[in-house]
Scaffold this motif. Structure first.
Motif, PDB file in Angstrom:
ATOM      1  N   ILE A  30     -30.545 -21.663 -15.126  1.00 11.91           N
ATOM      2  CA  ILE A  30     -31.747 -20.880 -15.474  1.00 11.91           C
ATOM      3  C   ILE A  30     -32.095 -19.934 -14.330  1.00 11.91           C
ATOM      4  CG2 ILE A  30     -34.213 -21.032 -15.918  1.00 11.91           C
ATOM      5  CD1 ILE A  30     -33.644 -23.689 -17.353  1.00 11.91           C
ATOM      6  N   ILE A  31     -32.039 -20.455 -13.111  1.00  9.36           N
ATOM      7  CA  ILE A  31     -32.347 -19.624 -11.943  1.00  9.36           C
ATOM      8  C   ILE A  31     -31.353 -18.481 -11.831  1.00  9.36           C
ATOM      9  CG2 ILE A  31     -32.461 -19.612  -9.419  1.00  9.36           C
ATOM     10  CD1 ILE A  31     -33.452 -22.509  -9.575  1.00  9.36           C
ATOM     11  N   LEU A  32     -30.110 -18.771 -12.072  1.00 12.69           N
ATOM     12  CA  LEU A  32     -29.074 -17.722 -12.014  1.00 12.69           C
ATOM     13  C   LEU A  32     -29.309 -16.654 -13.074  1.00 12.69           C
ATOM     14  CD1 LEU A  32     -26.449 -16.735 -10.708  1.00 12.69           C
ATOM     15  CD2 LEU A  32     -25.176 -18.158 -12.345  1.00 12.69           C
ATOM     16  N   ALA A  33     -29.663 -17.074 -14.283  1.00 14.63           N
ATOM     17  CA  ALA A  33     -29.921 -16.129 -15.364  1.00 14.63           C
ATOM     18  C   ALA A  33     -31.109 -15.230 -15.033  1.00 14.63           C
ATOM     19  CB  ALA A  33     -30.164 -16.890 -16.670  1.00 14.63           C
ATOM     20  N   VAL A  34     -32.161 -15.874 -14.450  1.00 19.85           N
ATOM     21  CA  VAL A  34     -33.335 -15.085 -14.059  1.00 19.85           C
ATOM     22  C   VAL A  34     -32.981 -14.062 -12.995  1.00 19.85           C
ATOM     23  CG1 VAL A  34     -35.608 -15.206 -12.949  1.00 19.85           C
ATOM     24  CG2 VAL A  34     -34.975 -16.875 -14.714  1.00 19.85           C
ATOM     25  N   ILE A  35     -32.173 -14.515 -12.031  1.00 22.31           N
ATOM     26  CA  ILE A  35     -31.746 -13.594 -10.958  1.00 22.31           C
ATOM     27  C   ILE A  35     -30.948 -12.429 -11.536  1.00 22.31           C
ATOM     28  CG2 ILE A  35     -30.294 -13.397  -8.909  1.00 22.31           C
ATOM     29  CD1 ILE A  35     -31.095 -16.286  -8.212  1.00 22.31           C
ATOM     30  N   VAL A  36     -30.042 -12.743 -12.465  1.00 22.07           N
ATOM     31  CA  VAL A  36     -29.222 -11.692 -13.082  1.00 22.07           C
ATOM     32  C   VAL A  36     -30.104 -10.690 -13.829  1.00 22.07           C
ATOM     33  CG1 VAL A  36     -27.471 -11.228 -14.838  1.00 22.07           C
ATOM     34  CG2 VAL A  36     -27.136 -13.087 -13.212  1.00 22.07           C
ATOM     35  N   ILE A  37     -31.065 -11.236 -14.592  1.00 18.81           N
ATOM     36  CA  ILE A  37     -31.965 -10.353 -15.351  1.00 18.81           C
ATOM     37  C   ILE A  37     -32.771  -9.467 -14.399  1.00 18.81           C
ATOM     38  CG2 ILE A  37     -33.979 -10.309 -16.846  1.00 18.81           C
ATOM     39  CD1 ILE A  37     -32.859 -12.855 -18.182  1.00 18.81           C
ATOM     40  N   LEU A  38     -33.277 -10.056 -13.317  1.00 22.76           N
ATOM     41  CA  LEU A  38     -34.038  -9.281 -12.343  1.00 22.76           C
ATOM     42  C   LEU A  38     -33.182  -8.211 -11.692  1.00 22.76           C
ATOM     43  CD1 LEU A  38     -36.155 -12.115 -10.611  1.00 22.76           C
ATOM     44  CD2 LEU A  38     -36.980 -10.318 -12.161  1.00 22.76           C
ATOM     45  N   LEU A  39     -31.961  -8.601 -11.340  1.00 24.46           N
ATOM     46  CA  LEU A  39     -31.058  -7.613 -10.746  1.00 24.46           C
ATOM     47  C   LEU A  39     -30.751  -6.477 -11.721  1.00 24.46           C
ATOM     48  CD1 LEU A  39     -28.541  -9.961  -8.823  1.00 24.46           C
ATOM     49  CD2 LEU A  39     -30.281  -8.449  -7.836  1.00 24.46           C
ATOM     50  N   PHE A  40     -30.577  -6.829 -13.004  1.00 17.48           N
ATOM     51  CA  PHE A  40     -30.309  -5.800 -14.021  1.00 17.48           C
ATOM     52  C   PHE A  40     -31.504  -4.862 -14.166  1.00 17.48           C
ATOM     53  CE2 PHE A  40     -30.581  -4.351 -18.430  1.00 17.48           C
ATOM     54  CZ  PHE A  40     -29.375  -3.662 -18.542  1.00 17.48           C
ATOM     55  N   MET A  41     -32.719  -5.473 -14.195  1.00 15.12           N
ATOM     56  CA  MET A  41     -33.920  -4.649 -14.327  1.00 15.12           C
ATOM     57  C   MET A  41     -34.092  -3.751 -13.123  1.00 15.12           C
ATOM     58  SD  MET A  41     -36.559  -7.443 -15.947  1.00 15.12           S
ATOM     59  CE  MET A  41     -37.932  -6.290 -15.847  1.00 15.12           C
ATOM     60  N   ILE A  42     -33.845  -4.287 -11.954  1.00 12.64           N
ATOM     61  CA  ILE A  42     -33.980  -3.472 -10.741  1.00 12.64           C
ATOM     62  C   ILE A  42     -32.917  -2.378 -10.716  1.00 12.64           C
ATOM     63  CG2 ILE A  42     -33.784  -3.526  -8.224  1.00 12.64           C
ATOM     64  CD1 ILE A  42     -34.948  -6.371  -8.328  1.00 12.64           C
ATOM     65  N   GLY A  43     -31.698  -2.753 -11.117  1.00 13.87           N
ATOM     66  CA  GLY A  43     -30.623  -1.761 -11.117  1.00 13.87           C
ATOM     67  C   GLY A  43     -30.869  -0.642 -12.115  1.00 13.87           C
ATOM     68  N   SER A  44     -31.332  -1.026 -13.319  1.00 10.48           N
ATOM     69  CA  SER A  44     -31.586   0.008 -14.333  1.00 10.48           C
ATOM     70  C   SER A  44     -32.763   0.891 -13.957  1.00 10.48           C
ATOM     71  CB  SER A  44     -31.837  -0.653 -15.692  1.00 10.48           C
ATOM     72  OG  SER A  44     -32.992  -1.480 -15.629  1.00 10.48           O
ATOM     73  N   SER A  45     -33.713   0.336 -13.210  1.00  9.69           N
ATOM     74  CA  SER A  45     -34.859   1.155 -12.805  1.00  9.69           C
ATOM     75  C   SER A  45     -34.495   2.138 -11.704  1.00  9.69           C
ATOM     76  CB  SER A  45     -36.012   0.250 -12.353  1.00  9.69           C
ATOM     77  OG  SER A  45     -35.631  -0.489 -11.199  1.00  9.69           O
ATOM     78  N   CYS A  46     -33.327   1.996 -11.164  1.00  6.60           N
ATOM     79  CA  CYS A  46     -32.881   2.953 -10.134  1.00  6.60           C
ATOM     80  C   CYS A  46     -32.424   4.281 -10.742  1.00  6.60           C
ATOM     81  CB  CYS A  46     -31.723   2.351  -9.329  1.00  6.60           C
ATOM     82  SG  CYS A  46     -32.175   0.942  -8.310  1.00  6.60           S
ATOM     83  N   PHE A  47     -32.108   4.273 -12.026  1.00  4.29           N
ATOM     84  CA  PHE A  47     -31.558   5.456 -12.662  1.00  4.29           C
ATOM     85  C   PHE A  47     -32.669   6.302 -13.298  1.00  4.29           C
ATOM     86  CE2 PHE A  47     -28.129   2.289 -12.814  1.00  4.29           C
ATOM     87  CZ  PHE A  47     -27.134   2.995 -12.159  1.00  4.29           C
ATOM     88  N   VAL A  48     -32.494   7.611 -13.202  1.00  3.32           N
ATOM     89  CA  VAL A  48     -33.398   8.578 -13.853  1.00  3.32           C
ATOM     90  C   VAL A  48     -32.549   9.431 -14.797  1.00  3.32           C
ATOM     91  CG1 VAL A  48     -34.987  10.500 -13.554  1.00  3.32           C
ATOM     92  CG2 VAL A  48     -34.925   8.642 -11.862  1.00  3.32           C
ATOM     93  N   VAL A  49     -32.839   9.344 -16.080  1.00  4.20           N
ATOM     94  CA  VAL A  49     -32.089  10.107 -17.078  1.00  4.20           C
ATOM     95  C   VAL A  49     -32.901  11.359 -17.443  1.00  4.20           C
ATOM     96  CG1 VAL A  49     -31.064  10.104 -19.373  1.00  4.20           C
ATOM     97  CG2 VAL A  49     -31.042   8.009 -17.980  1.00  4.20           C
TER      98      VAL A  49
END
Length: 289
Positions: A7-26
């Protein structure tokens, strides 16, 4: 424990994905992207594509890049001869300097339309107030719009806005005096037409008089020339006769010819009988005397 780790790993992955996607400006073809850092514009993305920003620190606002239409509300304007008219118009505009637009209008399209409304109305009022009602009506083919655009000039540059076009949809009279104005305009046009007709008739009469005079002079000259030619011909004829009768060898022949001519003249008509005395010159011709 294994479940908790997953569960902790999944949360970390989701957070990393959200942070990574928020880095992009389309940024799309029809928009600008304004990247702010702590509320202040850090940079502007004007070209379509993907760019980057710092998550949680930088935010993104968008502005339209295409040409926009703003339909102004119908408004009353007064001409130079104190006649009221109703103007209904629209403008085509574009954000050409997104930084100025954001700084002066706070990235608000409604604020921009408010500035457009005020600027365009003031220019329309100023142009029409310096123009008579007749010229305003006759200028609806584009001259009036061009004058209003010229009056606006570069006023909107301070907001990062460029005015692409201004068009009058309707420029009409109030219903209470429309009929009277049209009747007056018709009367004035009829007077102008009558004046043109009178001037044309006068000019036509001048041309006809001049032509008649020239024809009279030409006929007079022609008659003069004819009389001269006739006189010269008769003089030449008399000269030839004189020379003919002066020649004794030809006198008898010319007397014979003239006698025949006289006989021919006397025998015109249906009566072909001629009674001559024996001593008549014509009778002597036939008798051989």
């Amino acid at each position: 424990m294994k479940t908790t780790k997953k569960i902790i790993l999944a949360v970390i992955v989701i957070l990393l994905f959200m942070i990574g996607s928020s880095c992009f400006v389309v940024t799309n073809e029809n928009q600008y992207s304004l990247v702010r850092q702590f509320g202040k514009i850090d940079h502007i993305v004007k070209e379509a594509g993907i760019s980057y920003r710092i998550p949680f620190i930088q935010t993104v606002d968008t502005l339209p890049k295409q040409i926009l239409l703003y339909d102004l509300s119908p408004s009353d304007v007064i001409t130079s001869d104190k006649k009221t008219m109703i103007c209904d118009s629209y403008v085509l505009w574009e954000i050409t300097d997104p930084l100025k637009f954001a700084q002066t209008l706070n990235c608000s399209i409604s604020n921009a339309e408010s500035r457009l409304d005020t600027t365009v109305y003031n220019s329309t009022k100023n142009v029409i107030s310096a123009t008579s009602q007749d010229d305003v009506i006759s200028g609806r083919d584009g001259a009036l719009s061009a004058a209003i655009i010229a009056s606006i000039g570069s006023t909107l540059d301070q907001y990062g806005i460029t005015l692409r076009d201004f068009q009058i949809k309707q420029l009409d009279l109030p219903d209470d005096n429309k009929a009277a104005v049209y009747e007056r305009m018709i009367s004035e046009r009829n007077n102008i037409a009558a004046q043109y007709s009178a001037e044309g008739s006068s000019e036509a009469q001048k041309i006809m008089n001049s032509t008649d005079k020239e024809v009279t002079v030409m006929l007079s000259e022609a008659e003069k020339e004819a009389e001269i030619l006739i006189a010269e011909g008769e003089a030449e004829y008399m000269k030839i006769l004189s020379e003919a009768y002066a020649d004794e060898g030809r006198q008898e022949f010319y007397a014979f010819v003239r006698s025949l001519d006289a006989l021919k003249v006397s025998m015109k008509g249906n009566n072909k009988t001629v009674i001559l005395s024996s001593d008549s010159p014509i009778a002597r011709i036939f008798y051989g005397n």
